[in-house]
Design an enzyme around this catalytic site. Structure first.
Site: not given
Length: 220
Positions: A71, A75, A137, A150, A167
């Site tokens: 990913g 934050y 995730l 997560l 993301c």
């Protein structure tokens, strides 16, 4: 399965502890789920692009940690529920994609407990409400064992999300449970989410018999 409720923990020590646990766990080590919060921190995945940290984020006092999950940038901060899943995937007959789907479903079911309709988004792991992201995730799998996990926005300050492309998506809106009238704290939401994760995770395979046992010999 062992559940650890760790409270508020600095990011780097938690990450190092996950790495150590995964590197040293044995064939019969129990899986663990860690429930916690972090002080304010940005984390950037191993293939993440630094430009997703916008000038306002670079000018803030929030540290950026480059880590080994998949990913882009996200934050973490107080008021956000973080659940780390340290799972032996082969023993639970899980593939990585299946674990991601399971985590998303646990989040969707947890939010449904509060009357909130959440959903997946094709090609963008996480959980969304009306197109806005409420949970992220990210996993790392090493020798068949997962770590990271997560993050669910319960009552977190959303301003730092505006200082990044969350993301990796420019302009992606983020929301939190508090925005929908949920007053439960992180610990309470954590217990609800934990129950759904435990319900959805497949049972462990029976322990393998020693090589010199009658069962093992018969299987051969």
């Amino acid at each position: 399965m062992i559940v650890k409720r760790l409270g508020r923990v600095d990011y780097a020590p938690a990450w190092e502890a996950m790495q150590h646990f995964t590197a040293t766990r044995g064939e019969h080590s129990e899986d663990e789920i860690w429930l916690l919060e972090h002080p304010p921190v940005y984390t950037l995945g191993q293939a993440g692009k630094p430009e997703h940290l916008l000038p306002a984020g670079r000018d803030s006092a929030i540290p950026l940690v480059k880590i080994d999950r998949g990913g882009q940038i996200t934050y973490h901060g107080p008021g956000q529920l973080v659940a780390y899943l340290l799972i032996d995937l082969p023993r639970r007959r899980l593939k990585v994609r299946e674990l991601v789907h399971l985590m998303e479903q646990a989040l969707i079911d947890c939010l449904a407990d509060y009357g909130l309709t959440a959903e997946r988004k094709a090609g963008a792991p996480g959980v969304y409400i009306a197109g806005a992201k409420i949970a992220a995730l990210g996993l790392r799998v090493k020798n068949g064992c997962s770590y990271h996990g997560l993050a669910l926005n319960v009552d977190v300050d959303l301003a730092p999300f505006g200082w990044i492309n969350p993301c990796g998506y420019e302009g992606l809106a983020t929301v939190r449970m508090k925005d929908f009238g949920v007053s439960d704290d992180v610990a309470t939401v954590g217990e609800r989410l934990l129950a759904h994760l435990q319900r959805l995770l497949p049972a462990l395979d029976p322990p393998r018999a020693p090589a010199d046992s009658p069962t093992a010999q018969g299987a051969a």
